[in-house]
Design an enzyme around this catalytic site. Structure first.
Site, short mmCIF file in Angstrom:
data_model
loop_
_atom_site.label_atom_id
_atom_site.label_comp_id
_atom_site.label_asym_id
_atom_site.label_seq_id
_atom_site.Cartn_x
_atom_site.Cartn_y
_atom_site.Cartn_z
N MET A 1 87.31 85.06 94.50
CA MET A 1 88.06 86.33 94.42
C MET A 1 87.56 87.30 95.49
O MET A 1 86.38 87.31 95.84
CB MET A 1 87.81 86.94 93.03
CG MET A 1 88.33 88.36 92.87
SD MET A 1 87.99 89.02 91.22
CE MET A 1 86.26 89.42 91.31
N CYS A 2 88.49 88.13 95.96
CA CYS A 2 88.13 89.28 96.79
C CYS A 2 89.04 90.44 96.37
O CYS A 2 89.49 90.49 95.23
CB CYS A 2 88.22 88.97 98.29
SG CYS A 2 89.88 88.65 98.89
N HIS A 3 89.31 91.38 97.27
CA HIS A 3 90.14 92.53 96.92
C HIS A 3 91.61 92.16 96.79
O HIS A 3 92.27 92.49 95.81
CB HIS A 3 89.92 93.64 97.95
CG HIS A 3 90.52 94.96 97.56
ND1 HIS A 3 90.76 95.96 98.47
CD2 HIS A 3 90.94 95.45 96.37
CE1 HIS A 3 91.29 97.00 97.84
NE2 HIS A 3 91.41 96.72 96.57
N ILE B 1 91.25 91.10 92.97
CA ILE B 1 90.93 91.96 91.83
C ILE B 1 91.95 93.09 91.69
O ILE B 1 92.17 93.61 90.60
CB ILE B 1 89.48 92.50 91.92
CG1 ILE B 1 89.03 93.06 90.56
CG2 ILE B 1 89.35 93.52 93.05
CD1 ILE B 1 87.55 93.30 90.44
#
Length: 114
Positions: free
Chosen positions: A71-73, A100
């Site tokens: 996961m990242c932004h 996220i």
């Protein structure tokens, strides 16, 4: 063929609330300042900017056959991480589509957006 697949925030939420959670390897590649704003419990933070600090420890810390969700932004950096992990022999990689930010919007509004 793409070495990894996408996972929706809905699928992730379902997995996190099930017994399957114990088998998942969860990696967050965002920066510490981003994680301080918003995070999901259970994700191990490996900031891409600190790649040199943690890259060599990946084989000892993670099972390349286990389901691994990154996961990242928004899903761009995590896709880069999935590409790299696939070159390290990881075979069960999933990139969190929308990151996220999408998780906050669709699943858990208590996770701050930034």
């Amino acid at each position: 063929m793409n070495p990894f697949s996408q996972i929706s925030v809905e699928e992730l939420a379902q997995m996190l609330s099930s017994d399957a959670r114990e088998q998942l390897q969860l990696i967050d590649v965002r920066e510490p300042n981003e994680v301080a704003i918003a995070h999901i419990d259970g994700f191990e933070v490996l900031p891409l900017s600190q790649f040199a600090d943690w890259a060599d420890s990946i084989p000892a810390r993670f099972d390349p056959q286990a389901e691994t969700i990154v996961m990242c932004h928004h899903g761009i950096r995590s896709a880069q991480m999935c590409q790299w992990l696939s070159r390290q022999g990881f075979t069960n990689l999933r990139n969190l589509a929308g990151g996220i930010d999408a998780y906050s919007t669709a699943i858990d509004p208590s996770v701050p957006r930034y």
